[in-house]
Design a protein around this motif. Structure first.
Motif, short mmCIF file in Angstrom:
data_model
loop_
_atom_site.label_atom_id
_atom_site.label_comp_id
_atom_site.label_asym_id
_atom_site.label_seq_id
_atom_site.Cartn_x
_atom_site.Cartn_y
_atom_site.Cartn_z
N PHE A 164 -76.95 -47.53 -32.26
CA PHE A 164 -77.28 -47.47 -30.83
C PHE A 164 -77.19 -46.06 -30.25
CE2 PHE A 164 -75.89 -51.95 -31.31
CZ PHE A 164 -77.01 -52.57 -30.79
N ASP A 165 -76.84 -45.09 -31.11
CA ASP A 165 -76.74 -43.70 -30.67
C ASP A 165 -75.84 -43.59 -29.44
OD1 ASP A 165 -77.13 -40.97 -30.63
OD2 ASP A 165 -79.00 -41.07 -29.50
N CYS A 166 -74.60 -44.07 -29.58
CA CYS A 166 -73.67 -44.10 -28.45
C CYS A 166 -72.35 -43.45 -28.83
CB CYS A 166 -73.44 -45.54 -27.99
SG CYS A 166 -72.69 -46.61 -29.24
N GLU A 167 -71.45 -43.32 -27.85
CA GLU A 167 -70.13 -42.74 -28.08
C GLU A 167 -69.22 -43.76 -28.78
OE1 GLU A 167 -69.36 -39.60 -27.49
OE2 GLU A 167 -71.43 -39.29 -26.79
N VAL A 168 -68.11 -43.24 -29.33
CA VAL A 168 -67.19 -44.10 -30.06
C VAL A 168 -66.69 -45.25 -29.20
CG1 VAL A 168 -64.91 -44.20 -31.16
CG2 VAL A 168 -66.45 -42.30 -31.66
N GLN A 169 -66.29 -44.96 -27.96
CA GLN A 169 -65.74 -46.01 -27.11
C GLN A 169 -66.76 -47.10 -26.81
OE1 GLN A 169 -62.56 -46.53 -26.18
NE2 GLN A 169 -63.39 -48.48 -25.45
N GLN A 170 -68.02 -46.70 -26.63
CA GLN A 170 -69.07 -47.70 -26.41
C GLN A 170 -69.25 -48.56 -27.66
OE1 GLN A 170 -71.92 -44.50 -25.10
NE2 GLN A 170 -72.53 -46.06 -23.61
N ALA A 171 -69.18 -47.93 -28.83
CA ALA A 171 -69.31 -48.67 -30.08
C ALA A 171 -68.17 -49.67 -30.24
CB ALA A 171 -69.34 -47.71 -31.26
N VAL A 172 -66.97 -49.25 -29.89
CA VAL A 172 -65.82 -50.15 -29.95
C VAL A 172 -66.02 -51.34 -29.02
CG1 VAL A 172 -63.37 -50.37 -29.38
CG2 VAL A 172 -64.17 -48.39 -30.67
N SER A 173 -66.55 -51.09 -27.83
CA SER A 173 -66.79 -52.17 -26.89
C SER A 173 -67.79 -53.17 -27.43
CB SER A 173 -67.29 -51.60 -25.55
OG SER A 173 -66.30 -50.79 -24.94
N VAL A 174 -68.82 -52.69 -28.12
CA VAL A 174 -69.81 -53.58 -28.71
C VAL A 174 -69.17 -54.45 -29.79
CG1 VAL A 174 -71.91 -53.69 -30.12
CG2 VAL A 174 -71.77 -52.09 -28.20
N VAL A 175 -68.34 -53.84 -30.64
CA VAL A 175 -67.66 -54.60 -31.70
C VAL A 175 -66.71 -55.62 -31.08
CG1 VAL A 175 -66.13 -54.46 -33.69
CG2 VAL A 175 -67.88 -52.71 -33.36
N ALA A 176 -65.98 -55.22 -30.03
CA ALA A 176 -65.08 -56.15 -29.34
C ALA A 176 -65.87 -57.30 -28.72
CB ALA A 176 -64.28 -55.42 -28.28
N ASP A 177 -67.05 -57.01 -28.17
CA ASP A 177 -67.89 -58.06 -27.60
C ASP A 177 -68.35 -59.04 -28.70
OD1 ASP A 177 -67.65 -57.05 -25.07
OD2 ASP A 177 -69.59 -56.02 -25.07
#
Length: 321
Positions: free
Chosen positions: A211-224
């Motif tokens: 998704f070409d995003c920051e680490v925190q955004q990636a973590v949020s996606v995995v948590a979702d």
């Protein structure tokens, strides 16, 4: 573990074994198992943790593809009946096989577990970050989801028809059951794997790149995604009475099905508590076991992480799942 030679310092010392709380994994995830069943279940899980750690430190980090292939080939040979060498992973497997009743399906799932280790090694050696969908599917194999579900089912004496277990809804239940701990440990273990050059097969990294995003955004996606899997489990549980009727289960089989799904729920709740407590995922070279957190129900806590300098992340707050 000491008898199998697993506490000799590579990858485990006795201090690390205690800090990781491997001995506490089985009691937390199988709270209703008999003592004999608990010993057997915990031996299987601890052996799996050992194999994963030994493979990561011995072959993933140094990108030793040839050595990794030989390691896996030796385990497959033991599974086929060959005598083990002095390698603790082989000795442990031989010991477990000698006191377990493994059918063809069990052996297939163990081979899938071994092959998933090589899949991760090949990706890491090539510096390749896999597609998120591929990674989720392979993670089910690399944490031996099928075997964990079967151990849980056997620990509560749930004898269920094979055709029911092959039902697409039951298969979705097991897949979601495996995805929750696999993805959660991808978050809490990020420092321990990717940030320390242990592997490129990180769900957080895969999402970040895809998704070409920051680490925190990636973590949020995995948590979702973890939250979505928990919701799916809840939805499937609501369908089970009608499925039981569809397959004509008698009262005993229905009771077994109920015990099985309760065992899976207990497993997930216990694994969450173990993950919060275990020092296995610590970024520190001298991990310590953490005290138990305040009580929390199934899926009520996930972990959100924030960047801490270059390449390092740490848990900061809980988010509702």
């Amino acid at each position: 573990m000491r008898d199998m030679g697993m506490l000799g310092g590579v990858p485990w010392t006795e201090a690390f074994y205690d800090a990781a709380d491997y001995g506490g994994f089985g009691p937390l995830t199988h709270p209703t198992a008999s003592l004999d069943d608990l010993k057997h279940v915990n031996d299987w899980h601890t052996w799996g943790f050992y194999v994963s750690d030994a493979f990561r430190d011995g072959f993933l980090r140094p990108r030793n593809v040839a050595g990794g292939k030989a390691f896996v080939a030796a385990l497959k040979s033991v599974l086929s009946g060959s005598l083990p060498s002095s390698n603790p992973a082989e000795r442990g497997l031989a010991d477990l096989v000698s006191r377990s009743t493994l059918d063809n399906e069990d052996q297939e799932h163990l081979v899938e577990f071994f092959d998933a280790l090589l899949w991760e090694l090949h990706n890491t050696a090539q510096g390749r970050v896999p597609d998120p969908i591929d990674l989720v599917e392979m993670r089910r194999r690399s944490i031996a989801t099928e075997l964990s579900a079967k151990l849980a089912r056997k620990s509560v004496g749930a004898e269920l028809p094979a055709e029911l277990l092959r039902n697409s809804t039951m298969r979705a239940l097991v897949d979601s059951f495996g995805d929750v701990p696999a993805l959660r440990q991808e978050i809490v273990g990020f420092d321990h794997t990717y940030a320390t050059a242990g592997s490129t097969t990180s769900a957080v990294l895969a999402v970040q790149q895809f998704f070409d995003c920051e680490v925190q955004q990636a973590v949020s996606v995995v948590a979702d995604l973890i939250a979505a899997r928990l919701r799916q489990i809840g939805s499937i549980l609501g369908e089970l009475p009608s499925i039981a009727d569809e397959y004509g289960l008698d009262a005993e089989a229905k009771a077994g099905l109920s015990r099985y799904v309760e065992a899976l729920k207990s497993w997930l709740a216990g694994e969450l508590l173990w993950t919060q407590r275990s020092g296995r995922f610590s970024y520190s070279p001298v991990p310590t076991r953490k005290s138990f957190h305040r009580p929390s129900g199934l899926g009520t806590r996930s972990l959100s992480i924030q960047p801490q300098g270059r390449g390092q992340v740490t848990p900061t707050k809980s988010v509702s799942a």
